[in-house]
Design a protein around this motif. Structure first.
Motif, PDB file in Angstrom:
ATOM      1  N   ILE A  27      34.518  53.834  34.981  1.00 32.76           N
ATOM      2  CA  ILE A  27      36.070  53.371  34.742  1.00 32.76           C
ATOM      3  C   ILE A  27      36.753  54.780  34.318  1.00 32.76           C
ATOM      4  O   ILE A  27      38.002  54.895  34.858  1.00 32.76           O
ATOM      5  N   LYS A  28      36.333  55.617  33.430  1.00 27.93           N
ATOM      6  CA  LYS A  28      37.081  56.934  33.260  1.00 27.93           C
ATOM      7  C   LYS A  28      37.089  57.677  34.345  1.00 27.93           C
ATOM      8  O   LYS A  28      37.954  58.530  34.570  1.00 27.93           O
ATOM      9  N   CYS A  29      36.042  57.952  35.211  1.00 28.33           N
ATOM     10  CA  CYS A  29      36.051  58.692  36.357  1.00 28.33           C
ATOM     11  C   CYS A  29      36.886  58.310  37.407  1.00 28.33           C
ATOM     12  O   CYS A  29      37.582  59.151  37.892  1.00 28.33           O
ATOM     13  N   ARG A  30      37.105  56.794  37.694  1.00 28.54           N
ATOM     14  CA  ARG A  30      37.930  56.088  38.408  1.00 28.54           C
ATOM     15  C   ARG A  30      39.299  56.709  38.141  1.00 28.54           C
ATOM     16  O   ARG A  30      40.376  57.185  38.885  1.00 28.54           O
ATOM     17  N   ARG A  31      39.633  56.803  36.784  1.00 30.35           N
ATOM     18  CA  ARG A  31      40.875  56.945  36.387  1.00 30.35           C
ATOM     19  C   ARG A  31      41.391  58.591  36.602  1.00 30.35           C
ATOM     20  O   ARG A  31      42.450  58.842  36.857  1.00 30.35           O
ATOM     21  N   ALA A  32      40.206  59.405  36.355  1.00 31.39           N
ATOM     22  CA  ALA A  32      40.548  60.759  36.572  1.00 31.39           C
ATOM     23  C   ALA A  32      40.818  61.151  37.922  1.00 31.39           C
ATOM     24  O   ALA A  32      41.699  61.898  38.243  1.00 31.39           O
ATOM     25  N   LEU A  33      40.153  60.391  38.796  1.00 27.62           N
ATOM     26  CA  LEU A  33      40.282  60.840  40.397  1.00 27.62           C
ATOM     27  C   LEU A  33      41.585  60.043  40.750  1.00 27.62           C
ATOM     28  O   LEU A  33      42.183  60.937  41.461  1.00 27.62           O
ATOM     29  N   ASP A  34      42.007  58.904  40.269  1.00 31.98           N
ATOM     30  CA  ASP A  34      43.314  58.506  40.450  1.00 31.98           C
ATOM     31  C   ASP A  34      44.487  59.335  40.051  1.00 31.98           C
ATOM     32  O   ASP A  34      45.507  59.798  40.576  1.00 31.98           O
ATOM     33  N   GLN A  35      44.346  59.891  38.750  1.00 25.91           N
ATOM     34  CA  GLN A  35      45.322  60.884  37.992  1.00 25.91           C
ATOM     35  C   GLN A  35      45.399  62.096  38.888  1.00 25.91           C
ATOM     36  O   GLN A  35      46.828  62.381  38.793  1.00 25.91           O
ATOM     37  N   THR A  36      44.476  62.764  39.382  1.00 27.31           N
ATOM     38  CA  THR A  36      44.461  63.934  39.806  1.00 27.31           C
ATOM     39  C   THR A  36      44.587  63.892  41.314  1.00 27.31           C
ATOM     40  O   THR A  36      45.058  65.085  42.026  1.00 27.31           O
TER      41      THR A  36
ATOM     42  N   LEU B 272      42.273  63.856  43.254  1.00 28.10           N
ATOM     43  CA  LEU B 272      41.286  64.740  43.862  1.00 28.10           C
ATOM     44  C   LEU B 272      40.103  63.800  44.546  1.00 28.10           C
ATOM     45  O   LEU B 272      40.113  62.453  44.266  1.00 28.10           O
ATOM     46  N   LYS B 273      39.502  64.057  45.617  1.00 30.10           N
ATOM     47  CA  LYS B 273      38.300  63.480  46.477  1.00 30.10           C
ATOM     48  C   LYS B 273      37.252  63.833  46.243  1.00 30.10           C
ATOM     49  O   LYS B 273      36.153  63.234  46.774  1.00 30.10           O
ATOM     50  N   ARG B 274      37.021  64.741  45.272  1.00 31.52           N
ATOM     51  CA  ARG B 274      35.490  65.337  44.844  1.00 31.52           C
ATOM     52  C   ARG B 274      35.048  64.957  43.467  1.00 31.52           C
ATOM     53  O   ARG B 274      36.126  65.441  42.625  1.00 31.52           O
TER      54      ARG B 274
ATOM     55  N   GLY C 148      27.048  53.316  40.298  1.00 31.69           N
ATOM     56  CA  GLY C 148      28.400  52.637  39.755  1.00 31.69           C
ATOM     57  C   GLY C 148      29.432  53.942  40.469  1.00 31.69           C
ATOM     58  O   GLY C 148      30.251  53.568  41.155  1.00 31.69           O
ATOM     59  N   LEU C 149      29.038  55.159  40.164  1.00 35.40           N
ATOM     60  CA  LEU C 149      30.138  56.237  40.939  1.00 35.40           C
ATOM     61  C   LEU C 149      29.982  56.198  42.255  1.00 35.40           C
ATOM     62  O   LEU C 149      30.972  56.539  42.823  1.00 35.40           O
ATOM     63  N   ALA C 150      28.926  55.918  43.085  1.00 34.33           N
ATOM     64  CA  ALA C 150      28.699  55.922  44.365  1.00 34.33           C
ATOM     65  C   ALA C 150      29.751  54.749  44.962  1.00 34.33           C
ATOM     66  O   ALA C 150      30.647  55.066  45.904  1.00 34.33           O
ATOM     67  N   HIS C 151      29.789  53.617  44.179  1.00 35.16           N
ATOM     68  CA  HIS C 151      30.595  52.679  44.549  1.00 35.16           C
ATOM     69  C   HIS C 151      32.122  52.688  44.753  1.00 35.16           C
ATOM     70  O   HIS C 151      32.910  52.508  45.519  1.00 35.16           O
ATOM     71  N   GLU C 152      32.488  53.591  43.293  1.00 31.32           N
ATOM     72  CA  GLU C 152      33.947  53.733  43.148  1.00 31.32           C
ATOM     73  C   GLU C 152      34.246  54.828  44.007  1.00 31.32           C
ATOM     74  O   GLU C 152      35.171  54.769  44.634  1.00 31.32           O
TER      75      GLU C 152
ATOM     76  N   ALA D 225      33.152  55.402  47.264  1.00 27.23           N
ATOM     77  CA  ALA D 225      33.042  55.011  48.662  1.00 27.23           C
ATOM     78  C   ALA D 225      34.847  54.152  48.602  1.00 27.23           C
ATOM     79  O   ALA D 225      35.182  54.566  49.871  1.00 27.23           O
ATOM     80  N   LYS D 226      34.992  53.532  47.698  1.00 23.35           N
ATOM     81  CA  LYS D 226      36.331  52.748  47.915  1.00 23.35           C
ATOM     82  C   LYS D 226      37.496  53.689  47.861  1.00 23.35           C
ATOM     83  O   LYS D 226      38.498  53.265  48.445  1.00 23.35           O
ATOM     84  N   ARG D 227      37.363  55.049  47.668  1.00 24.03           N
ATOM     85  CA  ARG D 227      38.791  55.855  47.580  1.00 24.03           C
ATOM     86  C   ARG D 227      38.483  56.991  48.338  1.00 24.03           C
ATOM     87  O   ARG D 227      38.836  57.991  48.298  1.00 24.03           O
ATOM     88  N   HIS D 228      37.308  56.895  49.287  1.00 23.35           N
ATOM     89  CA  HIS D 228      36.857  57.897  50.369  1.00 23.35           C
ATOM     90  C   HIS D 228      36.766  59.297  49.369  1.00 23.35           C
ATOM     91  O   HIS D 228      37.184  60.293  49.860  1.00 23.35           O
ATOM     92  N   ALA D 229      36.180  59.202  48.614  1.00 23.20           N
ATOM     93  CA  ALA D 229      35.910  60.272  47.722  1.00 23.20           C
ATOM     94  C   ALA D 229      34.315  60.558  47.687  1.00 23.20           C
ATOM     95  O   ALA D 229      33.615  59.742  48.190  1.00 23.20           O
ATOM     96  N   ARG D 230      33.884  61.805  47.313  1.00 17.63           N
ATOM     97  CA  ARG D 230      32.531  62.026  47.302  1.00 17.63           C
ATOM     98  C   ARG D 230      31.880  62.500  46.058  1.00 17.63           C
ATOM     99  O   ARG D 230      32.660  63.217  45.400  1.00 17.63           O
TER     100      ARG D 230
END
Ligand code: ATP
Ligand code: MG
Ligand code: FE
Length: 342
Positions: A253-262, A264-266, A282-286, A288-293
């Motif tokens: 959940i916190k990684c998802r927030r950090a990606l959204d907030q910044t 960034l896609k990596r 869990g992180l792979a799933h998140e 994939a949803k936001r075209h991040a790696r």
């Protein structure tokens, strides 16, 4: 430039040789885990003594494997902190002694910068900028990484680190130290629907973590089961599963927030807990949803190792950084945001 890397911050003696032209030439590790398991955690004095016994033979082994003579080294990097001060001193004094004898530069590097940049040793390394989740035995941090030495702390644990929580839960479940892999193994047999543990600090905005409440929750659940005479193997597996799901979900959940907030896609994930399979799923799933790696170090570089120290040292030494002659560094606490840009 051939850089010898030395890691002795905790309970692993790690040595590696990194060549800025050819990449990683050799690496070796001696883990003290079995020795400390008897005490259920790291005993600092025993750790320092064992580093003293293991370090010089390990350095020789790495030089032999790399086919490099001592006199062909260009510089030495060692972990200067954060960590156990006695353990750090072993690496620091060995590095400074060798560097003085060989008349080459020596540099104390930051252990967490090592974990952070460990994925750079892989074949398709991430480019800057990226978000990093550092999850180890002593740290749980989300960091925005703009470049070498340019780190913005987005959030961190206000109490226990995620790995520490795994280790404490393992102890309550009667499992060996370090507990992370044992809890994960036990959880595989657990029923994910039986208990639901809280996801701490996810009900409010922000990127900080708290894991000490989960420890209490685990203890209370185990005590209740025991009082009911229902604490069998299956129940223990169910508790392990509920605990792992809660930690993993919170981190995701916190990684998802950090990606959204910044934006960034990596996402770089490093430190011992990054070996956890459910966290990776869990992180792979998140991602994939936001075209991040997501990027990880190889398995043996998730936990402490000399390669990450040799790598960070090489990058900084190449830029001209080095310790003053005779001034070795051993810093138990060292915030990463205070690091300089080389
Ligand atoms: P720091 O780097 O913060 O100083 P450390 O060096 O002791 O701490 P690492 O060696 O990076 O930490 O990681 C060890 C931690 O990782 C332990 O707490 C261990 O339980 C945890 N760990 C290892 N494998 C797993 C796993 N599969 N699942 C969960 N946790 C794990
Ligand atoms: Mg360790
Ligand atoms: Fe570490």
């Amino acid at each position: 430039m051939r850089v010898l890397g030395i890691e002795t911050s905790c309970d692993e003696t790690g040595v590696a040789l990194y060549d800025t032209e050819r990449g990683l030439a050799a690496d070796a590790l001696y883990s003290q885990v079995a020795m400390h398991a008897e005490y259920g955690g790291v005993v600092p004095e025993l750790a320092s003594r064992d580093h003293t016994r293991r370090l010089l033979p390990l350095i020789q082994q790495v030089l032999d494997e790399a086919g490099v003579a001592r006199g062909e080294l260009d510089a030495i990097a060692y972990t200067a902190g954060p960590g156990l001060v006695g353990a750090l001193m072993v690496g620091a004094s060995t590095a400074h002694g060798m560097a003085r004898a060989l008349d080459i530069p020596v540099l104390g590097v930051h252990h967490m910068e090592g974990h952070l940049l460990a994925p750079m040793l892989e074949n398709a390394p991430p480019g800057f900028p990226f978000v990093a989740l550092l999850v180890s035995g002593g740290h749980t941090q989300l960091v925005e990484v703009h470049g070498l030495g340019r780190y913005t702390l987005l959030g961190e644990s206000v109490d226990d680190a995620a790995g520490e929580a795994f280790d404490k839960a393992a102890k309550m479940l009667g499992l060996d130290y370090p507990g992370g892999p044992h809890v994960a193994r036990l959880a595989e047999a657990g029923d994910p629907g039986r208990f639901r543990f809280p996801r701490p600090m996810t009900d409010r905005p922000g990127l900080d973590f708290s894991f000490s409440g989960l420890k209490t929750h685990t203890l209370t659940t185990l005590r209740q089961l025991e009082a009911e005479g229902a604490l069998d193997g299956a129940a223990q597996a169910d508790v392990a599963r509920a605990f792992e799901d809660a930690v993993v979900d919170t981190l995701v959940i916190k990684c998802r927030r950090a990606l959204d907030q910044t934006g960034l896609k990596r996402l770089v994930v490093a430190g011992g807990v990054s070996a956890n399979i459910r966290l990776r799923e869990g992180l792979a799933h998140e991602c994939a949803k936001r075209h991040a790696r997501a990027y990880y170090p190889r398995g043996r570089f998730c936990t402490d190792n000399g390669a990450m120290i040799a790598y960070v040292g090489a990058r900084r030494l190449q830029a001209g950084e080095h310790d003053e002659t005779g001034i070795m560094k051993a810093v138990p606490r060292w915030p990463m945001e205070t690091l300089s840009v080389p």
